[in-house]
Motif scaffolding. Structure first.
Motif, PDB file in Angstrom:
ATOM      1  N   LEU A   1       0.877  -1.301   0.148  1.00  0.00           N
ATOM      2  CA  LEU A   1      -0.082   0.222  -0.112  1.00  0.00           C
ATOM      3  C   LEU A   1       1.106   1.377  -0.076  1.00  0.00           C
ATOM      4  O   LEU A   1       0.668   1.933  -0.698  1.00  0.00           O
ATOM      5  N   LYS A   2       1.886   1.368   0.781  1.00  0.00           N
ATOM      6  CA  LYS A   2       2.718   2.398   0.840  1.00  0.00           C
ATOM      7  C   LYS A   2       3.380   2.617  -0.436  1.00  0.00           C
ATOM      8  O   LYS A   2       3.507   3.952  -0.847  1.00  0.00           O
ATOM      9  N   ASP A   3       3.903   1.728  -1.164  1.00  0.00           N
ATOM     10  CA  ASP A   3       4.464   1.701  -2.370  1.00  0.00           C
ATOM     11  C   ASP A   3       3.668   2.140  -3.410  1.00  0.00           C
ATOM     12  O   ASP A   3       4.068   2.913  -4.420  1.00  0.00           O
ATOM     13  N   ALA A   4       2.422   1.645  -3.523  1.00  0.00           N
ATOM     14  CA  ALA A   4       1.355   1.925  -4.361  1.00  0.00           C
ATOM     15  C   ALA A   4       0.865   3.377  -4.437  1.00  0.00           C
ATOM     16  O   ALA A   4       0.666   4.083  -5.390  1.00  0.00           O
ATOM     17  N   CYS A   5       0.641   4.056  -3.156  1.00  0.00           N
ATOM     18  CA  CYS A   5       0.491   5.384  -2.980  1.00  0.00           C
ATOM     19  C   CYS A   5       1.432   6.127  -3.347  1.00  0.00           C
ATOM     20  O   CYS A   5       1.181   7.381  -3.605  1.00  0.00           O
ATOM     21  N   ALA A   6       2.719   5.650  -3.043  1.00  0.00           N
ATOM     22  CA  ALA A   6       3.874   6.680  -3.307  1.00  0.00           C
ATOM     23  C   ALA A   6       3.874   6.836  -5.042  1.00  0.00           C
ATOM     24  O   ALA A   6       4.367   7.761  -5.562  1.00  0.00           O
ATOM     25  N   ASN A   7       3.579   5.620  -5.575  1.00  0.00           N
ATOM     26  CA  ASN A   7       3.541   5.681  -7.066  1.00  0.00           C
ATOM     27  C   ASN A   7       2.544   6.812  -7.753  1.00  0.00           C
ATOM     28  O   ASN A   7       2.707   7.382  -8.602  1.00  0.00           O
ATOM     29  N   ALA A   8       1.341   6.538  -7.057  1.00  0.00           N
ATOM     30  CA  ALA A   8       0.274   7.345  -7.482  1.00  0.00           C
ATOM     31  C   ALA A   8       0.225   8.826  -7.290  1.00  0.00           C
ATOM     32  O   ALA A   8       0.046   9.767  -7.841  1.00  0.00           O
ATOM     33  N   ASN A   9       0.904   9.130  -6.198  1.00  0.00           N
ATOM     34  CA  ASN A   9       1.359  10.369  -5.778  1.00  0.00           C
ATOM     35  C   ASN A   9       2.006  11.149  -6.932  1.00  0.00           C
ATOM     36  O   ASN A   9       1.982  12.164  -7.130  1.00  0.00           O
ATOM     37  N   MET A  10       3.201  10.373  -7.264  1.00  0.00           N
ATOM     38  CA  MET A  10       3.995  10.802  -8.395  1.00  0.00           C
ATOM     39  C   MET A  10       3.314  10.995  -9.482  1.00  0.00           C
ATOM     40  O   MET A  10       3.619  12.153 -10.285  1.00  0.00           O
ATOM     41  N   ASN A  11       2.520  10.079  -9.695  1.00  0.00           N
ATOM     42  CA  ASN A  11       2.063  10.096 -11.368  1.00  0.00           C
ATOM     43  C   ASN A  11       0.934  11.163 -11.415  1.00  0.00           C
ATOM     44  O   ASN A  11       0.825  11.718 -12.583  1.00  0.00           O
ATOM     45  N   MET A  12       0.111  11.495 -10.155  1.00  0.00           N
ATOM     46  CA  MET A  12      -0.761  12.601 -10.608  1.00  0.00           C
ATOM     47  C   MET A  12      -0.230  13.834 -11.010  1.00  0.00           C
ATOM     48  O   MET A  12      -0.448  14.492 -11.859  1.00  0.00           O
TER      49      MET A  12
END
Length: 377
Positions: free
Chosen positions: A277-288
């Motif tokens: 979850l932490k890694d997925a959220c970090a990736n979504a944060n960067m992508n947005m």
């Protein structure tokens, strides 16, 4: 010679018997370990409610990106089902649903919940706050994530940054705003602490979910609205009902969209799933942020072609707004220790951040912007 040969034969037989026993023991160990491994990777299905409609594809897709990342990383063992605003609960009740255990997680903005406590605003953005880069830095290495979750734990919540829009536009107005007096009596859709600041300037703030803003602006229920920026604003069609498009949104220099989790549910996950979850959220944060940077310029040009009139807020309006914001923070800090603790951390981080930014980043960007304006890029 015979005795030696017999001894060697016996030794070999003994060796194979021991090896066989060892092999059987190893097999037994594998058999015994299998249930433990299964327990470490249980089948888990969660529901995620978003505060955004599917039509706002950049913001909404962050939720589905998180779900996809977790599903792939867990080999299908950890599934997250995503729902748009209104499919389970209304947009502005997403975090409430998480805290109540109706759903396990939400993708929403912390400042939607300032009615519970103004400290919630500091999780997203406050007037004249951090820009996107400083916001991400404060959360990641400036202690911001720990401070926010210390506060959220009292509400049964845990959160991770899962998106950032970058600096937003100042919104759509049905009439031109030249002076502070033009703001008096204005009904404006605006979220978070900015509503309190705006009220000091004579504005009547309204908190309305994204999907309902166009209708309110068209009917005249509100006189102005802020939302995000050109890419989303074009999709929502605001230019058709309010042509004056102001900048910048001094209240949202780098707003964070969070993934909110039910604290007990998050803590109950295997460590491996928490890491996913932490890694997925970090990736979504960067992508947005990357997506908005890529798409806003084209959308802005299209909006101007459709009749949008770009206007900067005057220096007088910015100065008056800044003073009203500082007065608001002083009032809240005097009676809310949780707000003061996080606000003071952001302020200290901001002072150092802008000290560095003006030396290198600002100087470089300013030079390059001049080249762009002169047609040399």
């Amino acid at each position: 010679m015979t005795n030696s040969t017999e001894n060697q034969t016996l030794n070999r037989r003994g060796f194979f018997r021991k090896a066989g026993a060892a092999g059987a023991g190893a097999a037994a160990a594998v058999t015994l370990a299998a249930p433990a491994i299964a327990q470490e990777s249980p089948q888990v299905t969660w529901r995620l409610t978003s505060s955004f409609p599917k039509s706002l594809d950049i913001i909404y897709s962050a939720a589905t990106e998180i779900a996809t990342s977790v599903n792939e990383a867990s080999d299908g063992k950890f599934k997250i089902e995503s729902y748009a605003a209104g499919e389970i609960v209304p947009a502005l009740q997403a975090a409430d649903a998480v805290a109540a255990g109706t759903v396990e997680m939400a993708h929403t903005c912390s400042y939607y919940y300032v009615g519970k406590d103004p400290t919630f605003a500091l999780g997203t953005a406050i007037p004249f706050g951090l820009n996107a880069r400083l916001t991400n830095s404060w959360f990641a290495v400036g202690g911001g994530n720990d401070l926010l979750n210390e506060f959220l734990s009292g509400h049964g919540l845990y959160a991770l940054p899962a998106g950032n829009t970058g600096a937003q536009m100042g919104g759509w107005f049905r009439k031109e705003i030249k002076t502070i007096d033009d703001l008096k009596g204005l009904k404006m859709r605006i979220a978070g602490l900015t509503g309190q600041v705006m009220s000091k300037l004579g504005v009547t703030p309204q908190q309305i979910a994204g999907g309902d803003v166009y209708a309110a602006l068209e009917k005249g229920t509100i006189d102005a609205t802020e939302f995000v920026g050109p890419y989303d604003d074009q999709k929502l069609g605001f230019v058709k009902v309010a042509k004056f498009y102001y900048y910048p949104a001094w209240w949202e220099g780098g707003p964070t969209v969070h993934a909110f989790f039910n604290l007990a549910k998050f803590n109950g996950l295997p460590k491996a799933y928490q890491r996913m979850l932490k890694d997925a959220c970090a990736n979504a944060n960067m992508n947005m942020l990357a997506k908005y940077d890529a798409h806003n310029a084209k959308a802005l040009k299209q909006l101007v072609a459709e009749g949008a009139v770009l206007k900067p807020f005057s220096q007088d309006i910015l100065d008056a707004s800044y003073k009203a914001a500082q007065d608001t923070y002083a009032e809240i800090s005097a009676k809310n220790p949780a707000f003061k603790k996080i606000f003071d951390s952001q302020q200290a981080f901001k002072r150092d951040g802008y000290l560095w930014a003006q030396i290198a980043e600002y100087s470089y960007d300013t030079f390059m912007m001049i080249q762009q304006r002169n047609g040399k890029l």
